[in-house]
Motif scaffolding. Structure first.
Motif, short mmCIF file in Angstrom:
data_model
loop_
_atom_site.label_atom_id
_atom_site.label_comp_id
_atom_site.label_asym_id
_atom_site.label_seq_id
_atom_site.Cartn_x
_atom_site.Cartn_y
_atom_site.Cartn_z
N LEU A 132 78.42 67.55 82.50
CA LEU A 132 77.02 67.75 82.88
C LEU A 132 76.47 66.50 83.57
CD1 LEU A 132 75.56 69.52 79.69
CD2 LEU A 132 76.24 70.57 81.85
N PHE A 167 72.11 74.47 80.86
CA PHE A 167 71.61 73.13 81.15
C PHE A 167 70.68 73.12 82.36
CE2 PHE A 167 71.95 69.04 83.38
CZ PHE A 167 71.39 68.23 82.41
N SER A 208 66.89 71.91 82.02
CA SER A 208 66.61 70.59 82.56
C SER A 208 65.41 70.56 83.50
CB SER A 208 67.85 70.04 83.29
OG SER A 208 68.14 70.83 84.42
N SER A 263 73.21 70.42 76.07
CA SER A 263 72.10 70.33 77.01
C SER A 263 70.92 69.59 76.42
CB SER A 263 71.67 71.74 77.45
OG SER A 263 72.72 72.42 78.10
#
Length: 464
Positions: A4, A62, A66, A176
């Motif tokens: 990530l 994610f 985000s 995440s």
């Protein structure tokens, strides 16, 4: 998590490169903000959002989670150099991209909604349509209100409900939200440092509003359990210790008396539930060693400015009678709540509409209490409905609280979040008419907690 981080870094580089090339072709584009650097970063962020949401990765969580977290920073970074308020495209564009992402993902998945889910979503939409239509000066917030309440949050619920059935959902959301905890922390520190140099700031206390640190504490409350859950699953001792340090730093730079009274017990409780209380002792030992080896650190300019700012926050509280009521009185919340009640009495059944407190009250975005904000804006009808939804979430989080450590951590997080919302300030969806940030992180994080706990209950995995 490493994947990530690498993917996000590559997207940042690609976004900056694209904006740089565009600026070479159209240099006048860089005249939008206060400086060329500010404009490049803001525009590159929009490209980053598009690249993140358009990527076809195995982990769809994610990118979705985000965007609202990172948008919080870009709103503050834009300051007033870009149009502020809930109707500004500079504030709404990342969320519009999220909406496109949700429509795309949900159109490719087939699922059946239960009768209860259909009824709940319909009630949510109809009720908030009513509250948007009756708000004073609706033209300023109706578009943004429809985006968040009518479209984004219901679709976020459906998206998380759909992906929560995937076998990797627990891992996705732990990775995440643990990563976003540190992103939020490092970004907040950066905003405080930048804010201390901003024009008009005479001490670090001013950065409390520039960096919105008071509101940010609510997000740390919701994110913290996932740091502990990630560390437990992956046996990451150093990450856990770094998380504790980050949380304590956030308390210090929040300059919030309420945060200190809430976050210290919260940290001790969650570490006890996680069986990680020994990390506090280790941290205190390290601090003691540093203090002995470098006693001069306490006499630096930065330490002195921190001490001065905190002195301003507590000196009124330390004079006169000390009590919980004293803190309530000196913070001005008594007058703010009285104003909220006055607005409520004018329309007790359905309230005065979403975002009406800022117009009809003293100009604050909310009444520094979820209860009083709901009463003023949504009346008895909306308040009763909202607390019913909170009860459903609490019931899900507490369904296995007696014998599931993960549920214990989530339940503690939710309870402390509610305490924060009723004592420090209301942090849910905030649609400001004049100020900088549109806040929409908390409801999405609550949905993440809800479906995480639901997956734990149905699959009986990771019981701890």
């Amino acid at each position: 998590m490493h994947a990530l981080i690498v993917c996000s870094a590559l997207r940042c580089i690609a976004a900056l490169a694209m904006i740089f090339l565009i600026s070479v072709i159209a240099p006048s584009l860089l005249d939008t903000g206060e400086s060329e650097v500010q404009t490049i970063i803001v525009l590159a962020f929009f490209v980053f959002c598009a690249l993140t949401l358009a990527s076809n990765e195995p982990d769809p969580v994610f990118g979705f989670l985000s965007i609202p977290v990172l948008t919080q920073f870009i709103h503050l970074f834009e300051k007033y150099d870009f149009p502020a308020g809930a109707m500004s495209i500079w504030r709404l564009l990342p969320f519009l991209l999220m909406l496109v992402f949700l429509f795309d993902k949900l159109s490719k998945r087939s699922f059946i909604l239960s009768k209860e889910t259909r009824t709940g979503i319909a009630a949510w939409i109809l009720m908030h349509l009513l509250f948007l239509l009756i708000t004073p000066k609706p033209g300023e917030v109706v578009f943004a209100g429809c985006l968040f309440y009518i479209l984004l949050l219901p679709l976020s619920f459906l998206f998380l409900q759909n992906v929560s059935v995937e076998s990797s959902f627990l891992i996705w959301i732990e990775n995440s939200l643990c990563l976003l905890f540190f992103v939020l922390g490092l970004g907040t520190i950066g905003l405080v440092v930048a804010g201390s140099q901003y024009k008009g700031s005479t001490n670090l206390l001013v950065t409390r509003n520039i960096a919105d640190t008071n509101v940010t504490m609510a997000y740390f409350i919701l994110l913290w359990p996932f740091v502990l859950l990630y560390c437990r699953r992956n046996r990451e001792r150093l990450v856990r210790l770094a998380g504790i340090v980050m949380l304590l730093i956030m308390v210090v730079i929040s300059f919030s008396r309420g945060s200190v009274l809430l976050m210290v017990p919260y940290l001790l409780l969650t570490l006890t539930l996680d069986g990680s209380f020994r990390y506090i002792a280790a941290l205190l030992f390290v601090i003691g060693i540093i203090a002995m080896l470098r006693p001069d650190l306490m006499h630096t300019d930065a330490a002195g400015e921190l001490a001065y700012s905190w002195k301003l926050r507590i000196e009124d509280f330390m004079t006169g009678t000390q009590s919980a009521g004293k803190l309530h009185q000196i913070s001005g919340r008594s007058e703010i709540h009285a104003t909220a009640l006055r607005i409520f009495y004018e329309s007790p059944v359905i309230g005065s509409g979403i975002s009406s407190f800022e117009v009809l009250g003293p100009g604050y975005r909310e009444a520094h209490s979820l209860f009083y904000t709901l009463l003023a804006e949504e009346g008895i009808l909306g308040t009763a409905y909202f607390y019913f939804l909170l009860y459903i979430v609490a019931q899900e989080l507490g369904s296995k609280i007696l014998y599931n450590t993960a549920c214990q951590l989530l339940f503690a997080s939710f309870i402390f979040y509610l305490i924060f919302n009723h004592t420090v300030g209301s942090v849910f969806v905030i649609l400001p008419r004049k100020s900088l940030t549109i806040n929409c992180i908390a409801p999405i994080l609550i949905l993440g907690q809800y479906f995480y706990a639901q997956d734990l209950r149905t699959s009986a995995r990771f019981t701890g």
